[in-house]
Design a protein around this motif. Structure first.
Motif, PDB file in Angstrom:
ATOM      1  N   SER A  36      -5.081  -2.549   6.989  1.00 18.67           N
ATOM      2  CA  SER A  36      -5.836  -3.131   5.891  1.00 18.67           C
ATOM      3  C   SER A  36      -4.902  -3.783   4.883  1.00 18.67           C
ATOM      4  CB  SER A  36      -6.645  -2.056   5.175  1.00 18.67           C
ATOM      5  OG  SER A  36      -7.630  -1.541   6.013  1.00 18.67           O
ATOM      6  N   ASN A  63       0.201   5.922  -4.792  1.00 18.54           N
ATOM      7  CA  ASN A  63      -0.756   7.038  -4.741  1.00 18.54           C
ATOM      8  C   ASN A  63      -1.158   7.326  -6.186  1.00 18.54           C
ATOM      9  OD1 ASN A  63       0.821   9.362  -5.916  1.00 18.54           O
ATOM     10  ND2 ASN A  63       2.202   8.816  -4.246  1.00 18.54           N
ATOM     11  N   GLY A  79       0.797  -1.230   0.000  1.00 13.31           N
ATOM     12  CA  GLY A  79       0.000   0.000   0.000  1.00 13.31           C
ATOM     13  C   GLY A  79       0.827   1.276   0.000  1.00 13.31           C
ATOM     14  N   MET A  80       1.798   1.376  -0.901  1.00 10.77           N
ATOM     15  CA  MET A  80       2.640   2.572  -0.961  1.00 10.77           C
ATOM     16  C   MET A  80       2.375   3.416  -2.212  1.00 10.77           C
ATOM     17  SD  MET A  80       6.167   0.975   0.637  1.00 10.77           S
ATOM     18  CE  MET A  80       7.099   2.507   0.626  1.00 10.77           C
ATOM     19  N   ASN A 108      -5.095  -1.737   0.528  1.00 15.33           N
ATOM     20  CA  ASN A 108      -5.648  -0.480   1.048  1.00 15.33           C
ATOM     21  C   ASN A 108      -4.952  -0.035   2.342  1.00 15.33           C
ATOM     22  OD1 ASN A 108      -7.392   1.667   0.719  1.00 15.33           O
ATOM     23  ND2 ASN A 108      -8.970   0.789   2.039  1.00 15.33           N
ATOM     24  N   THR A 109      -3.700  -0.394   2.457  1.00 19.91           N
ATOM     25  CA  THR A 109      -2.940  -0.152   3.696  1.00 19.91           C
ATOM     26  C   THR A 109      -3.023   1.290   4.170  1.00 19.91           C
ATOM     27  OG1 THR A 109      -1.405  -1.696   2.644  1.00 19.91           O
ATOM     28  CG2 THR A 109      -0.747  -0.768   4.771  1.00 19.91           C
ATOM     29  N   ARG A 110      -2.968   2.230   3.246  1.00 23.60           N
ATOM     30  CA  ARG A 110      -2.981   3.646   3.627  1.00 23.60           C
ATOM     31  C   ARG A 110      -4.199   4.393   3.068  1.00 23.60           C
ATOM     32  NH1 ARG A 110       2.146   1.741   3.380  1.00 23.60           N
ATOM     33  NH2 ARG A 110       3.361   2.109   5.283  1.00 23.60           N
ATOM     34  N   GLY A 111      -5.270   3.621   2.808  1.00 25.11           N
ATOM     35  CA  GLY A 111      -6.550   4.235   2.464  1.00 25.11           C
ATOM     36  C   GLY A 111      -6.660   4.755   1.046  1.00 25.11           C
ATOM     37  N   MET A 112      -5.695   4.416   0.195  1.00 26.17           N
ATOM     38  CA  MET A 112      -5.709   4.979  -1.157  1.00 26.17           C
ATOM     39  C   MET A 112      -6.002   3.949  -2.240  1.00 26.17           C
ATOM     40  SD  MET A 112      -2.700   7.894  -1.101  1.00 26.17           S
ATOM     41  CE  MET A 112      -1.471   7.190  -0.025  1.00 26.17           C
TER      42      MET A 112
END
Lengths: 312, 312
Positions: free
Chosen positions: B247, B184, B181-182, B210-214
């Protein structure tokens, strides 16, 4: 992407976050948290709502909170006001800006403000006059603009009429609120594109909820349509009344991190926001919803393991 | 948005979701869940991984699972294979497609496969030959392509070299995996745009976490660059090894719902997926991560309250 290089993030946790918590936070704690937030680099904080104390008991100390915090010239303080009485209290408390709440649909407006949308707008007139008299900036909002939990999609004609009436009132700063997370990037681009073309004199901001996991995608969609002003709540505090445990406001640390990763400046110290978020998450674990608080930033690299056990 | 009208969602829960669960699921339960998924309208399901049983004990019954499920001609079954031995097992079990795992960076490759990236690619040669001999479709992957937890950003020259070597191997179907999840949206558009321009003969899909919600924003970014093939996991099963409780895979119900709301067809029965997701969420509450399971669909409208209590 051909995109702006900076955006404004307005912190709304002290209003939208706190008002959704069942546990009353002491006035001292509110002041302390807002003071911490004011040192993060935010240019604007929505500090409270001057609603009737019985409507939202959590915010009944709105005046005391505003009197207690350490003001900074570089941080504008915004408050919600539902009526003239609330506006008077907000002016007395010395806010820089007030925001008027309005629902795009009559059913949502009736459930939230006991009157239909255009009836509510008529009552805005004396508020605007009074605010101008005290040089308070007035902004408007359009809740459930990207979808109403009672009516579904809102016709563009109705949205356009609301914008027109805001202009008639002399309000040019309008928050587009995805109150229950019903937006999607295609819808955001279509609606924002249409009202921007119809009313180029209006300045739009976005208030996004992550109810269905699309808040960041919707922010990017709005951003691509020229919106550079977004609300968010540290630790993602602020839930959804229709779905217990569902996500509410997009977390400040998530939207700041996301945009900064995209090369867009927010002017906010993300590490400071994360520290405040961690403390809030610890205190309100059930009500916080944040990716970055769980996963850390992309730039938090890990040490590679030195070797791997041979298998087979 | 000028966008395609349909996409393919590949369900990866039986592989990526199950392998991250600490509790062993019985072979019967796996077969039952895959059978249910096969009735949802998916055209492709990643059913398992033919790794060494000691590496991932959860998937040691890969062959039994494949033998037990009710095959459908309209659902392609894909499995991961790490080596020739795994490929032989996969062929014997009758999979339609195999996917080769590869990391974009040497440090991630060493930690995952005990060898550097290009050393791993050399060992793909006999696998491709063997698979072609049995008319099995071989796809490749590039893990951590949008950022490595050990090294950070991956230079485009390295990504380009990996693509070139995949073409040399005769592999044209490549999964771009945001393993931790890196990614963007700006990075996705830049990298996908560059490699698509360099290698128009390649067909890219995306595997998003979806580690960082993106994740959804990244899917939309890839979609806008022409990608129409996405992995997802029902109930969002599949975590992140670097951050407990963070996530993992984007939930199938979230990505299907999001794209369908945008007017893009997936061909999948969302309500059936939600039912399977609910059962999995009930069984593995700590490991599921899903917005739609909590909030419901946008189209699930609520009854407007009839009146409001008068305050003040």
């Amino acid at each position: 992407m051909n995109i702006p290089k900076e955006i404004i993030i307005t912190e709304v946790c002290p209003r939208d976050g706190f008002q959704s918590l069942p546990e009353i936070i002491s006035t001292e704690d509110k002041i302390e948290i807002i003071n911490q937030l004011m040192n993060c680099g935010y240019s604007q904080i929505e500090v409270t709502s001057f609603v009737h104390p019985k409507a939202i008991p959590q915010l009944k100390d709105a005046s005391e909170v505003l009197n207690g915090i350490n003001r900074r010239k570089d941080v504008k303080l915004r408050a919600l006001v539902p009526n003239l009485k609330g506006l008077e209290r907000a002016i007395e408390a010395g806010v820089d800006k007030v925001k008027l709440m309005l629902s795009a649909t009559d059913s949502h407006s009736l459930s939230n403000a006991n009157r239909k949308t255009f009836d509510a707008m008529k009552e805005f007139e004396p508020l605007v006059t009074r605010a101008q008299h005290s040089s308070i900036i007035v902004s408007g909002s359009i809740s459930v603009i990207f979808g109403c939990p009672y009516e579904g999609d809102v016709p563009i004609e109705r949205i356009s009429e609301i914008c027109k009436r805001y202009i008639d009132l002399g309000i040019y700063d309008i928050s587009l609120a995805d109150t229950t997370g019903m937006a999607n990037p295609v819808k955001v681009k279509r609606i924002v594109g249409q009202i921007r073309d119809l009313y180029p004199e209006l300045k739009f901001s976005m208030h996004l909820h992550n109810t269905r996991g699309m808040a960041f995608a919707n922010a990017v969609a709005g951003f691509e349509e020229g919106i550079t002003d977004f609300d968010s709540s540290v630790a993602g505090l602020g839930g959804c009344p229709y779905a217990p445990n569902a996500s509410g406001n997009i977390a400040s640390e998530d939207i700041i991190h996301g945009f900064e990763e995209m090369g867009v400046q927010t002017g906010i110290d993300l590490d400071k926001v994360i520290l405040i978020g961690k403390a809030l998450q610890e205190r309100f674990p059930v009500y916080s919803n944040s990716f970055i608080l769980k996963a850390g930033k992309c730039s938090d690299l890990h040490l590679a393991p030195k070797c791997q056990e041979k298998i087979g």
